[in-house]
Enzyme design. Structure first.
Site, PDB file in Angstrom:
ATOM      1  N   ASN A 128       0.827  -1.302  -0.039  1.00 24.66           N
ATOM      2  CA  ASN A 128      -0.071   0.068   0.043  1.00 24.66           C
ATOM      3  C   ASN A 128       0.969   1.245  -0.046  1.00 24.66           C
ATOM      4  OD1 ASN A 128      -2.575  -1.271   0.134  1.00 24.66           O
ATOM      5  ND2 ASN A 128      -2.227  -1.926   2.327  1.00 24.66           N
ATOM      6  N   GLU A 363      11.604   3.968  -8.787  1.00 25.37           N
ATOM      7  CA  GLU A 363      12.436   4.988  -7.938  1.00 25.37           C
ATOM      8  C   GLU A 363      11.525   6.232  -8.119  1.00 25.37           C
ATOM      9  OE1 GLU A 363      16.687   5.168  -8.185  1.00 25.37           O
ATOM     10  OE2 GLU A 363      16.514   3.051  -8.600  1.00 25.37           O
TER      11      GLU A 363
HETATM   12  N1  COS Z   1      15.414  15.658   0.941  1.00 29.00           N
HETATM   13  C1  COS Z   1      15.491  16.064   2.222  1.00 29.00           C
HETATM   14  N2  COS Z   1      14.459  16.107   3.016  1.00 29.00           N
HETATM   15  C2  COS Z   1      13.130  16.014   2.491  1.00 29.00           C
HETATM   16  C3  COS Z   1      13.365  15.654   0.870  1.00 29.00           C
HETATM   17  C4  COS Z   1      14.388  15.421   0.168  1.00 29.00           C
HETATM   18  N3  COS Z   1      14.561  15.195  -1.153  1.00 29.00           N
HETATM   19  N4  COS Z   1      11.985  15.686   0.453  1.00 29.00           N
HETATM   20  C5  COS Z   1      11.294  15.986   1.572  1.00 29.00           C
HETATM   21  N5  COS Z   1      11.914  15.896   2.661  1.00 29.00           N
HETATM   22  C6  COS Z   1      11.648  16.380   3.899  1.00 29.00           C
HETATM   23  C7  COS Z   1      10.637  17.360   3.977  1.00 29.00           C
HETATM   24  O1  COS Z   1      11.473  18.589   4.271  1.00 29.00           O
HETATM   25  C8  COS Z   1       9.711  17.327   5.279  1.00 29.00           C
HETATM   26  O2  COS Z   1      10.413  17.564   6.339  1.00 29.00           O
HETATM   27  P1  COS Z   1       9.941  18.130   7.664  1.00 29.00           P
HETATM   28  O3  COS Z   1       9.305  17.136   8.631  1.00 29.00           O
HETATM   29  O4  COS Z   1      11.084  18.732   8.362  1.00 29.00           O
HETATM   30  O5  COS Z   1       9.056  19.359   7.263  1.00 29.00           O
HETATM   31  C9  COS Z   1       9.540  15.751   5.194  1.00 29.00           C
HETATM   32  O6  COS Z   1      10.817  15.240   4.308  1.00 29.00           O
HETATM   33  C10 COS Z   1       8.539  15.278   4.618  1.00 29.00           C
HETATM   34  O7  COS Z   1       8.257  15.942   3.284  1.00 29.00           O
HETATM   35  P2  COS Z   1       6.910  16.068   2.399  1.00 29.00           P
HETATM   36  O8  COS Z   1       5.923  16.554   3.367  1.00 29.00           O
HETATM   37  O9  COS Z   1       7.346  16.867   1.380  1.00 29.00           O
HETATM   38  O10 COS Z   1       6.424  14.547   1.978  1.00 29.00           O
HETATM   39  P3  COS Z   1       5.379  13.938   1.381  1.00 29.00           P
HETATM   40  O11 COS Z   1       4.668  12.761   2.322  1.00 29.00           O
HETATM   41  O12 COS Z   1       4.337  15.150   0.800  1.00 29.00           O
HETATM   42  O13 COS Z   1       6.182  13.060   0.041  1.00 29.00           O
HETATM   43  C11 COS Z   1       6.985  12.872  -1.976  1.00 29.00           C
HETATM   44  C12 COS Z   1       7.042  13.722  -0.845  1.00 29.00           C
HETATM   45  C13 COS Z   1       5.969  12.693  -2.900  1.00 29.00           C
HETATM   46  C14 COS Z   1       8.111  13.423  -2.811  1.00 29.00           C
HETATM   47  C15 COS Z   1       7.599  11.353  -1.760  1.00 29.00           C
HETATM   48  O14 COS Z   1       6.864  10.765  -0.863  1.00 29.00           O
HETATM   49  C16 COS Z   1       8.228  10.462  -2.783  1.00 29.00           C
HETATM   50  O15 COS Z   1       9.351  11.065  -3.286  1.00 29.00           O
HETATM   51  N6  COS Z   1       7.449   9.742  -3.097  1.00 29.00           N
HETATM   52  C17 COS Z   1       7.947   8.694  -4.139  1.00 29.00           C
HETATM   53  C18 COS Z   1       8.864   7.531  -3.435  1.00 29.00           C
HETATM   54  C19 COS Z   1       9.214   6.377  -4.392  1.00 29.00           C
HETATM   55  O16 COS Z   1      10.114   6.884  -5.095  1.00 29.00           O
HETATM   56  N7  COS Z   1       8.830   5.570  -4.352  1.00 29.00           N
HETATM   57  C20 COS Z   1       9.250   4.358  -5.418  1.00 29.00           C
HETATM   58  C21 COS Z   1      10.102   3.185  -4.682  1.00 29.00           C
HETATM   59  S1  COS Z   1      11.198   3.384  -4.128  1.00 29.00           S
HETATM   60  S2  COS Z   1      12.629   2.451  -5.214  1.00 29.00           S
END
Ligand code: COS
Length: 385
Positions: A128, A363
């Site tokens: 999920n 990714e």
């Molecule tokens: N580097 C450092 N910190 C980061 C960051 C980054 N690239 N992106 C987010 N953060 C931090 C934010 O600053 C925030 O910190 P605070 O709690 O201090 O405010 C925290 O992490 C949460 O960030 P955010 O609210 O932006 O998170 P979201 O849940 O909205 O998610 C996305 C952001 C959609 C970008 C993320 O969930 C993502 O990349 N999803 C895809 C994952 C993926 O690639 N899945 C494939 C499988 S893995 S191989």
């Protein structure tokens, strides 16, 4: 085009291409057909020191950067994306240790990773949890000197093949993204088993499995960074790795393009090789433009990553999105140039087209990449005000 690569980078490129030509091309169709792990090819890659490319010299690696890794990934992808995925996922799994691991963790794990004695996998995704990475349901509870891990990770590249797993689990569910932590789990730990081998559309030379944790106890020292830092470790890992997915796109597209050009020179219709027809030339020209544009962006972003820039999220997402959307289009068009022959398994292009699709998904889907870019644009605009 000359990208002004160093002598060493040219050597890496030639070495990876040689492995692709000699060890990958002859076996790729069979591995794809049988959904089989490339044991022999991985040995050749390890012997060529390419598994240690990105590991610092002090831990037995070659100490190279993102651009060097992209060059190697591109050439391996030219041969077979399944094998390149196996190779790149090893780096992906190692990044949490490299980026945020303790000195002890680096000393313990990196030397064996550098030589290829041990392989690595990265475990974030769950049934999920894909795009919504902060919704991880796997838990890790501290009990005395151990964390007890429960949950299942899904679609993990190098599952069971790898010896070391860097995974994300919740230490405090009430805190959302800030309640996630990153851990190192070794194969063979009691309570850690593997689910079924996935039967995939493409990248079939790579092994994809579930990781099942059932009261799996790991030493508390196996946490990477601190409790609550897991989401950020995962995001930084993905930021660093995504440009490499872009290079996979460039490599596969180049492979498909090369096949299309070769075929178009050999195939005759209406008394002429089909490459002499403008309709075909225009398709090839568009493909060549797009590949070169993607390569230029990937190399520029990799150099940006190597510059030590603190925030590479937007650029890395741009390189991944542009190069992988390009790859999907180019592989479809290469097959079209080849017509019915391209659709047949006697030629490698139908496999390349099947393989290409995952690049727009794994990714982080290309839709998520656009979210990352969009968020960065909003932040930049706010700063300018
Ligand atoms: N580097 C450092 N910190 C980061 C960051 C980054 N690239 N992106 C987010 N953060 C931090 C934010 O600053 C925030 O910190 P605070 O709690 O201090 O405010 C925290 O992490 C949460 O960030 P955010 O609210 O932006 O998170 P979201 O849940 O909205 O998610 C996305 C952001 C959609 C970008 C993320 O969930 C993502 O990349 N999803 C895809 C994952 C993926 O690639 N899945 C494939 C499988 S893995 S191989």
């Amino acid at each position: 085009m000359d990208y002004f690569l160093t002598e060493e980078q040219l050597m890496i490129r030639d070495l990876a291409r040689q492995i692709a030509v000699e060890k990958i091309v002859p076996v790729r169709a069979e591995l794809d057909e049988k959904n089989e792990f490339p044991h022999e090819t991985m040995k050749a890659i390890a012997q060529a020191d390419l598994l240690g490319l990105f590991v610092p010299e002090e831990y037995g690696g070659l100490g190279k950067g993102a651009l060097d890794l992209c060059i190697a990934i591109e050439e391996l992808s030219w041969g077979c994306l399944g094998i390149a995925t196996t190779y790149a996922a090893n780096a992906l799994g190692t990044y949490p240790i490299l980026i945020s691991g303790s000195d002890e963790q680096k000393k313990k794990y990196l030397p064996d990773i550098a030589t290829g004695k041990k392989m690595v996998a990265f475990g974030l995704t769950e049934a999920n949890v894909g795009s919504d990475a902060s919704g991880v349901q796997t838990t890790a509870k501290l009990e005395g000197n151990e964390y007890v891990i429960n949950g299942t990770k899904q679609w993990i590249t190098n599952g069971e093949v790898a010896d070391i797993y860097t995974i994300i689990a919740m230490t405090d569910k009430s805190r959302g993204a800030r309640g996630a932590s990153a851990f190192i789990v070794e194969k063979g730990t009691p309570g850690f088993t593997f689910g079924k081998k996935e039967n995939k559309m493409g990248i079939r030379a790579s092994i994809t499995k579930e990781l099942v944790f059932d009261n799996c106890r790991i030493p508390k020292e196996n946490i990477i960074a601190k409790e609550g830092m897991g989401f950020i470790v995962a995001m930084k890992t993905l930021d660093k790795a995504r440009v490499g997915v872009g290079s996979q796109g460039v490599g596969v597209a180049q492979g498909a393009f090369d096949e299309a050009v070769k075929f178009a020179r050999e195939r005759h219709q209406f008394g002429h090789p089909i490459i002499s027809f403008q309709a075909v030339q225009h398709m090839l020209a568009d493909m060549a433009i797009q590949i070169e544009a993607a390569r230029a962006l990937v190399y520029a972003v990799a150099r940006f990553v190597d510059s030590g820039a603190k925030d590479v999220s937007k650029e890395s997402a741009m390189a991944k999105t542009f190069a992988t959307d390009m790859c999907m289009k180019v592989t479809v068009d290469a097959l079209q140039v080849m017509g019915g022959a391209g659709y047949m398994k006697e030629y490698p292009v139908e496999k390349m087209m099947r393989d290409a699709k995952i690049l727009q998904i794994y990714e982080g889907t290309n839709q998520i990449q656009r979210n990352v870019i969009g968020q960065a644009l909003i932040k930049e605009a706010a700063k300018k005000k």
